[in-house]
Design an enzyme around this catalytic site. Structure first.
Site, PDB file in Angstrom:
ATOM      1  N   GLU A 195      -3.887   8.274  -3.947  1.00 41.24           N
ATOM      2  CA  GLU A 195      -4.327   7.458  -2.803  1.00 41.24           C
ATOM      3  C   GLU A 195      -4.514   8.280  -1.534  1.00 41.24           C
ATOM      4  OE1 GLU A 195      -5.851   4.255  -3.340  1.00 41.24           O
ATOM      5  OE2 GLU A 195      -4.026   4.251  -4.541  1.00 41.24           O
ATOM      6  N   GLY A 207     -13.469  -1.534  -7.676  1.00 43.74           N
ATOM      7  CA  GLY A 207     -14.808  -0.996  -7.429  1.00 43.74           C
ATOM      8  C   GLY A 207     -14.920  -0.139  -6.191  1.00 43.74           C
ATOM      9  N   SER A 262      -7.918   1.006   2.943  1.00 44.29           N
ATOM     10  CA  SER A 262      -8.345   0.555   1.613  1.00 44.29           C
ATOM     11  C   SER A 262      -9.576  -0.335   1.726  1.00 44.29           C
ATOM     12  CB  SER A 262      -7.198  -0.242   0.981  1.00 44.29           C
ATOM     13  OG  SER A 262      -7.615  -0.872  -0.211  1.00 44.29           O
ATOM     14  N   ASP A 272      -7.857   8.386   0.017  1.00 41.55           N
ATOM     15  CA  ASP A 272      -8.411   7.293   0.826  1.00 41.55           C
ATOM     16  C   ASP A 272      -8.263   7.545   2.321  1.00 41.55           C
ATOM     17  OD1 ASP A 272      -9.641   5.619  -0.953  1.00 41.55           O
ATOM     18  OD2 ASP A 272      -7.889   4.364  -1.319  1.00 41.55           O
ATOM     19  N   THR A 292      -8.920   0.662 -10.261  1.00 41.79           N
ATOM     20  CA  THR A 292      -8.205  -0.424  -9.600  1.00 41.79           C
ATOM     21  C   THR A 292      -8.241  -1.644 -10.529  1.00 41.79           C
ATOM     22  OG1 THR A 292      -8.926   0.484  -7.480  1.00 41.79           O
ATOM     23  CG2 THR A 292      -8.089  -1.741  -7.408  1.00 41.79           C
ATOM     24  N   ASN A 305      -5.925   4.343  -7.407  1.00 46.18           N
ATOM     25  CA  ASN A 305      -7.149   4.970  -6.909  1.00 46.18           C
ATOM     26  C   ASN A 305      -8.039   5.402  -8.067  1.00 46.18           C
ATOM     27  OD1 ASN A 305      -8.948   5.558  -4.911  1.00 46.18           O
ATOM     28  ND2 ASN A 305      -8.120   7.569  -4.442  1.00 46.18           N
ATOM     29  N   THR A 352      -3.870  -0.732  -7.401  1.00 44.56           N
ATOM     30  CA  THR A 352      -4.630   0.479  -7.718  1.00 44.56           C
ATOM     31  C   THR A 352      -3.746   1.690  -7.909  1.00 44.56           C
ATOM     32  OG1 THR A 352      -6.554   1.792  -6.995  1.00 44.56           O
ATOM     33  CG2 THR A 352      -4.958   1.196  -5.293  1.00 44.56           C
ATOM     34  N   ARG A 387       0.847  -1.187   0.000  1.00 40.64           N
ATOM     35  CA  ARG A 387       0.000   0.000   0.000  1.00 40.64           C
ATOM     36  C   ARG A 387       0.893   1.252   0.000  1.00 40.64           C
ATOM     37  NH1 ARG A 387      -5.018   1.770  -1.372  1.00 40.64           N
ATOM     38  NH2 ARG A 387      -6.106   2.901   0.275  1.00 40.64           N
TER      39      ARG A 387
HETATM   40  N1  GLY Z   1      -8.267   3.186  -3.693  1.00 42.52           N
HETATM   41  C1  GLY Z   1      -9.323   2.325  -3.392  1.00 42.52           C
HETATM   42  C2  GLY Z   1      -9.052   1.426  -2.230  1.00 42.52           C
HETATM   43  O1  GLY Z   1      -7.903   1.224  -1.895  1.00 42.52           O
HETATM   44  O2  GLY Z   1      -9.966   0.937  -1.625  1.00 42.52           O
END
Ligand code: GLY
Length: 584
Positions: free
Chosen positions: A427, A479, A459, A430, A388, A408, A406, A115
């Site tokens: 990101e 999604g 996430s 988020d 993603t 994002n 992803t 991440r």
């Molecule tokens: N960027 C979408 C997620 O990580 O949930």
């Protein structure tokens, strides 16, 4: 090739009393197990490989790697790198993600947390004005929206620790695709139009991803020579090819020149983390899924935990959907209240996944009427993103990977530091920019997911393995906030023994995320009679204009030793199932 994987675990095939007894015996408890986790298929092998990805060229890259003697982990490296080139709207070297691995020889399971991290100069209020109101678009467009990428570190880590082949081999397809180009598809064009403004604002992005400042026509060939150079540096130097040296200087220089806050030490300090996945049970299924800093596995298991006490197959459709919606409402409420990067905040995962907690949550559900979210304690909110990417792989030995990656929003921040070809993520959106204020996906949260230097944003990505004594299913999807409920709907079908991979990826979708207090659904998810029945129970429903998600599933039926794979009909993906005579 369409094969139906049948799991003999369904209550539908048993009497109601036997079914209730099974539920009683299993305790219907979802729980965390100690790590490392012994998988239950150690020893068995499928003898052939199968792959499902969101792009035919990424599937082809995996096939080449597997045929050259690579394992599932090598194939995953090839897929992720190829997707970084041919699906830039969804993932890339400038992004991050979660890789769920199962090693066949000893059943070892781990989640590679790649991440993105907040830059070290990030502050909790960095997207707020003097009146503490969020500044529009700063967390979405341009270099200030970008967290420090994790995908390049994951490629190097996967190759070094789990792969068999050198990066020179596994990254070769991606490098070729970057140099020779790929053809613009309808999806690419649609998403480039959506993000036109952000891409135009970055000359290096516009030069590569647009044509004369507009979204290129279908059939146009996108070439990425700068990105090929960065990939070649990763081949030669491993992670240092991205996080140090020339690439690091170019990334930081480009970000800072455009108003961003990255420093060289942000890149040198970035590391992937090997984490224990969350695991639990639902009937005869063992579920292995993403742990924090993804909320995916926890929210998925919490919903299943709530639902485990109901005999869902025997319920009329409206009652069943009502119970699902109420389990979603309550689990997403907990997401908003409690979840964040566990390296920074204390999260009682055991408590959230305990049977006691499920009993409490279930007690508040009225089987004949919808709850209202604002009468439940806590806070959150709808979802625009369908970006993603996800891929699923199994190899001949039974090693497997479910990875969700992803940048994002579509094309991430839209910003490319000049000379790098690397499209940076957004990101940072988020994180909770301000408690109670929704992000891009309409999700809100609290301090647990506030911005802090070096912290990872929460996430929803949910790469998942489902396993029964008879079968293994590897799945996931993009999604945004809806990822977790898409995985839930398929898990319930698999648990019920209904359908095969083609049915599961095509399953109509609906979603509730606590706030806004509305059931979102795909245009074909409900008949009018079902909509009316759910409204009579008190639910507010809103049809989405478009279908959402892009699920990729691989399944192995251990009883028949059949492999199956399916790519979501909503997307442009492709599967490959190795014929056994192809295997040496
Ligand atoms: N960027 C979408 C997620 O990580 O949930």
């Amino acid at each position: 090739m369409v094969e139906t994987v049948r799991l003999n675990s369904s209550c539908a095939y048993r009497g109601a009393r036997t079914c209730a007894r099974i539920r009683q015996l299993t305790g219907l408890v979802l729980f965390l197990l100690c790590w490392p986790l012994p998988g239950i298929t150690a020893g068995a092998t499928p003898g052939a490989a199968a792959v499902a990805t969101a792009h035919p060229l990424a599937t082809a890259a995996a096939r080449a790697t597997l045929r050259a003697g690579g394992n599932a982990f090598d194939a995953a490296v090839s897929i992720a790198a190829a997707l970084a080139v041919v699906e830039p709207a969804s993932s890339g070297l400038g992004g991050g993600g979660f890789w769920l691995l199962h090693r066949a020889r000893d059943g070892f399971e781990v989640m590679i947390d790649a991440r993105e991290r907040a830059p070290l100069a990030a502050r909790a209020d960095m997207y707020l004005d003097n009146d503490a109101n969020p500044l529009p678009r700063l967390s979405l467009d341009g270099p200030l929206a970008a967290a420090i990428p994790g995908t390049p570190a994951a490629l190097a880590h996967m190759a070094r620790r789990y792969g068999r082949l050198p990066l020179s081999q596994t990254l070769a397809p991606a490098i070729r695709l970057a140099r020779n180009g790929f053809v613009v598809t309808p999806r690419y064009r649609r998403l480039a139009r959506l993000r036109l403004k952000a891409l135009r604002a970055s000359p290096a992005a516009a030069e590569v991803f647009l044509r004369d400042g507009v979204a290129p026509d279908e059939g146009f060939v996108v070439r990425q020579s700068d990105l090929a150079v960065v990939l070649e540096r990763i081949v030669r130097q491993g992670r240092a090819g991205f996080y140090a040296g020339e690439t690091a200087k170019e990334l930081v220089g480009g970000v800072r020149a455009a108003g961003g806050i990255w420093r060289l030490e942000d890149l040198s300090a970035y590391h992937v983390v090997e984490r224990a996945p969350v695991t639990g049970r639902y009937g005869r299924l063992r579920i292995t899924s993403a742990s924090l800093p993804s909320s995916g596995g926890i929210v998925l298991l919490q919903m299943l935990n709530i639902l485990a006490d109901y005999d869902l197959p025997s319920q009329p459709r409206t009652s069943r959907d009502h119970l699902l919606i109420e389990s979603m409402r309550r689990s997403y409420r907990d997401r908003a209240r409690f979840l964040g990067d566990s390296d920074f905040v204390s999260v009682d995962v055991r408590g959230l996944l305990s049977q006691e907690h499920a009993v409490q949550l279930r007690a508040g559900i009225n089987p004949r009427a919808a709850s209202t979210s604002d009468t439940l304690p806590g806070a959150v909110p709808s979802s625009r993103g369908t970006n993603t990417t996800h891929f699923s792989v199994i190899d001949r030995q039974g090693n497997r990977v479910a990875a969700t990656l992803t940048v994002n929003y579509a094309f991430g921040s839209g910003f490319v530091p000049p000379g790098t070809g690397v499209l940076l993520n957004n990101e940072m959106d988020d994180f909770v920019l301000k408690p109670g204020v929704p992000n891009l996906y309409g999700l809100v949260g609290n301090e647990a997911n506030a911005i802090a230097p070096g912290k990872r944003p929460l996430s929803s990505m949910t790469p998942t393995f489902l396993e029964s004594p008879d079968a293994v299913v590897i799945l996931g999807t993009p999604g945004g906030s809806r990822i977790i409920t898409m995985v839930l709907l398929v898990t319930l079908e698999v648990a019920r023994g209904r359908g095969g991979t083609q049915d599961w990826v095509a399953l109509p979708r609906f979603h509730h995320q606590y706030l806004p207090d509305v059931v979102q659904f795909e245009p074909r998810a409900f008949h009018q009679a079902e909509i009316d029945a759910l409204r009579r129970l008190g639910h507010r429903l809103k049809s989405r204009k478009r279908a959402y998600g892009n699920m990729q599933i691989v399944a192995w039926n251990k009883q028949t030793n059949r492999l199956d794979a399916a790519s979501d009909p909503r997307g442009e993906g492709a599967v490959w199932i190795e014929r056994r005579r192809e295997a040496p």
